[in-house]
Scaffold this active site. Sequence first.
Site, mmCIF file in Angstrom:
data_model
loop_
_atom_site.group_PDB
_atom_site.id
_atom_site.type_symbol
_atom_site.label_atom_id
_atom_site.label_comp_id
_atom_site.label_asym_id
_atom_site.label_seq_id
_atom_site.Cartn_x
_atom_site.Cartn_y
_atom_site.Cartn_z
ATOM 1 N N ASP A 1 22.479 34.444 -8.157
ATOM 2 C CA ASP A 1 21.732 35.555 -7.545
ATOM 3 C C ASP A 1 22.552 36.078 -6.361
ATOM 4 O O ASP A 1 23.509 35.439 -5.924
ATOM 5 C CB ASP A 1 20.319 35.128 -7.107
ATOM 6 C CG ASP A 1 20.322 33.928 -6.178
ATOM 7 O OD1 ASP A 1 21.018 33.994 -5.141
ATOM 8 O OD2 ASP A 1 19.643 32.929 -6.482
ATOM 9 N N GLN B 1 10.967 26.272 2.032
ATOM 10 C CA GLN B 1 9.792 26.952 2.598
ATOM 11 C C GLN B 1 10.181 27.333 4.024
ATOM 12 O O GLN B 1 9.773 26.708 5.003
ATOM 13 C CB GLN B 1 8.572 26.018 2.559
ATOM 14 C CG GLN B 1 7.264 26.686 3.001
ATOM 15 C CD GLN B 1 6.763 27.782 2.056
ATOM 16 O OE1 GLN B 1 6.958 27.692 0.847
ATOM 17 N NE2 GLN B 1 6.156 28.819 2.594
ATOM 18 N N ASP C 1 0.818 -1.227 0.000
ATOM 19 C CA ASP C 1 0.000 0.000 0.000
ATOM 20 C C ASP C 1 0.848 1.271 0.000
ATOM 21 O O ASP C 1 0.326 2.380 0.114
ATOM 22 C CB ASP C 1 -0.940 0.015 1.214
ATOM 23 C CG ASP C 1 -0.183 -0.009 2.532
ATOM 24 O OD1 ASP C 1 1.071 -0.021 2.504
ATOM 25 O OD2 ASP C 1 -0.833 -0.003 3.595
ATOM 26 N N GLY C 2 2.169 1.116 -0.105
ATOM 27 C CA GLY C 2 3.044 2.280 -0.213
ATOM 28 C C GLY C 2 3.639 2.741 1.111
ATOM 29 O O GLY C 2 4.438 3.682 1.134
ATOM 30 N N GLU C 3 3.291 2.106 2.223
ATOM 31 C CA GLU C 3 3.830 2.533 3.514
ATOM 32 C C GLU C 3 5.250 1.985 3.721
ATOM 33 O O GLU C 3 5.593 0.917 3.220
ATOM 34 C CB GLU C 3 2.902 2.067 4.650
ATOM 35 C CG GLU C 3 1.568 2.798 4.609
ATOM 36 C CD GLU C 3 0.622 2.391 5.737
ATOM 37 O OE1 GLU C 3 0.950 1.477 6.514
ATOM 38 O OE2 GLU C 3 -0.471 2.991 5.811
ATOM 39 N N ASP D 1 25.719 27.115 -7.061
ATOM 40 C CA ASP D 1 24.459 27.345 -6.352
ATOM 41 C C ASP D 1 24.263 26.241 -5.312
ATOM 42 O O ASP D 1 24.920 25.197 -5.380
ATOM 43 C CB ASP D 1 23.295 27.346 -7.355
ATOM 44 C CG ASP D 1 22.139 28.243 -6.888
ATOM 45 O OD1 ASP D 1 22.165 28.716 -5.740
ATOM 46 O OD2 ASP D 1 21.197 28.451 -7.694
ATOM 47 N N HIS E 1 19.278 25.889 2.688
ATOM 48 C CA HIS E 1 18.985 27.074 1.886
ATOM 49 C C HIS E 1 19.122 28.357 2.698
ATOM 50 O O HIS E 1 19.678 29.346 2.221
ATOM 51 C CB HIS E 1 17.583 26.945 1.276
ATOM 52 C CG HIS E 1 17.275 28.047 0.328
ATOM 53 N ND1 HIS E 1 18.046 28.281 -0.792
ATOM 54 C CD2 HIS E 1 16.333 29.002 0.346
ATOM 55 C CE1 HIS E 1 17.560 29.320 -1.428
ATOM 56 N NE2 HIS E 1 16.540 29.789 -0.753
ATOM 57 N N LYS F 1 18.493 38.036 -9.481
ATOM 58 C CA LYS F 1 17.327 37.210 -9.837
ATOM 59 C C LYS F 1 16.127 37.681 -9.020
ATOM 60 O O LYS F 1 16.232 37.807 -7.799
ATOM 61 C CB LYS F 1 17.633 35.733 -9.539
ATOM 62 C CG LYS F 1 16.510 34.778 -9.908
ATOM 63 C CD LYS F 1 16.931 33.322 -9.783
ATOM 64 C CE LYS F 1 16.808 32.798 -8.380
ATOM 65 N NZ LYS F 1 17.027 31.337 -8.265
HETATM 66 C C1 R5P Z 1 16.971 29.528 -4.905
HETATM 67 O O1 R5P Z 1 17.201 30.676 -4.518
HETATM 68 C C2 R5P Z 1 18.019 28.468 -4.919
HETATM 69 O O2 R5P Z 1 19.240 28.923 -4.437
HETATM 70 C C3 R5P Z 1 18.205 27.916 -6.317
HETATM 71 O O3 R5P Z 1 18.761 28.922 -7.160
HETATM 72 C C4 R5P Z 1 16.905 27.457 -6.885
HETATM 73 O O4 R5P Z 1 16.263 26.614 -5.965
HETATM 74 C C5 R5P Z 1 17.105 26.738 -8.193
HETATM 75 O O5 R5P Z 1 15.867 26.371 -8.703
HETATM 76 P P1 R5P Z 1 15.694 26.062 -10.238
HETATM 77 O O6 R5P Z 1 16.726 25.063 -10.626
HETATM 78 O O7 R5P Z 1 14.290 25.528 -10.330
HETATM 79 O O8 R5P Z 1 15.838 27.348 -10.982
#
Ligand code: R5P
Length: 293
Positions: free
Chosen positions: A167, A95, A34-36, A217, A128, A190
């Site tokens: 960014d 998030q 069942d996926g558990e 990144d 992040h 960005k």
């Molecule tokens: C966002 O600020 C993160 O540092 C990455 O730049 C971002 O999650 C990359 O997402 P994607 O590959 O979808 O552009």
Amino acid sequence: MKIISGPASKSLAEAVSTQTGIPHVPVIAKVFPDGESYVRLDGDVAGEKVAIIQTTCPPAQDGRLLQLAFLADLAKRGGASKVSAFVPYLAYARQDKTFLPGEGISVETVSRMLKGAGVDEFFTVNIHSEHSLTQFPFPAKTVSAIPLIAEYFVKKGYKGAYALAPDKGAMYIAQQAQVVLGGEAGHLNKIRDRYTGQTVQTADGLNVKGQIVIILDDIISTGGTIVGAAKILHENGAAHVFCGCVHGLLIGDAEKRIRAAGVEEIVGTDSVPGVVSQVSLAPLISRELVGTN
Ligand code: R5P
């Protein structure tokens, strides 16, 4: 001390065990019809400090998080004196604030879930936002794999390459790489629309003409950020473009799109085991583990 090899990071955990000499306890894992999820510890942890190594990257990040919670609970039930979770890629870490009204802060919910399961201490790699760790209900630390990634490029002969952050928020990543690469560092800008998720990237005063550039990144997800950055670099006369990321999620056809944008090599770590995970986090985790043992 003992290492528990989470099913999502079995090879990494075994490498850490070999490098540190700390014995590892294998995990029997299966998924019911069942996926558990089902996990069982194949060894004794009574009276031991334990380090569970388990990444929570896609696919199945929810299942991997649950496996981690189950393992923490099993360790405590088995009499472990302390449970440290080593989670190379932490799902839901992006998030990390309420961007729109009505949203939650998923990464905090995840941390409380892990606390409830028995986790006493937490380590991750290039989360992040480091700030989110201050809200976790246990001591939590993030370490950077960027120097290891930069060393990979130096070994390939790219000493002196330009380290580019896609960014401004990732500029600290480019600067960490610059220390190893020894070339210049800079960033693009960005802006993301929080409703549509669409981003616009710009370059102000970027001078990369004739240079070897490595875009760095924390995460590559859909690849859109790297594709956009590579386009700007080629328009500005970069001679060669590479990319290094800690967590190469590479959702869908991201890898193909990045290569089609003229990126010659994509390098990631085994926080996300897969085709681009050439850099192992084992030395980084081993160092932390020996420091806490
Ligand atoms: C966002 O600020 C993160 O540092 C990455 O730049 C971002 O999650 C990359 O997402 P994607 O590959 O979808 O552009």
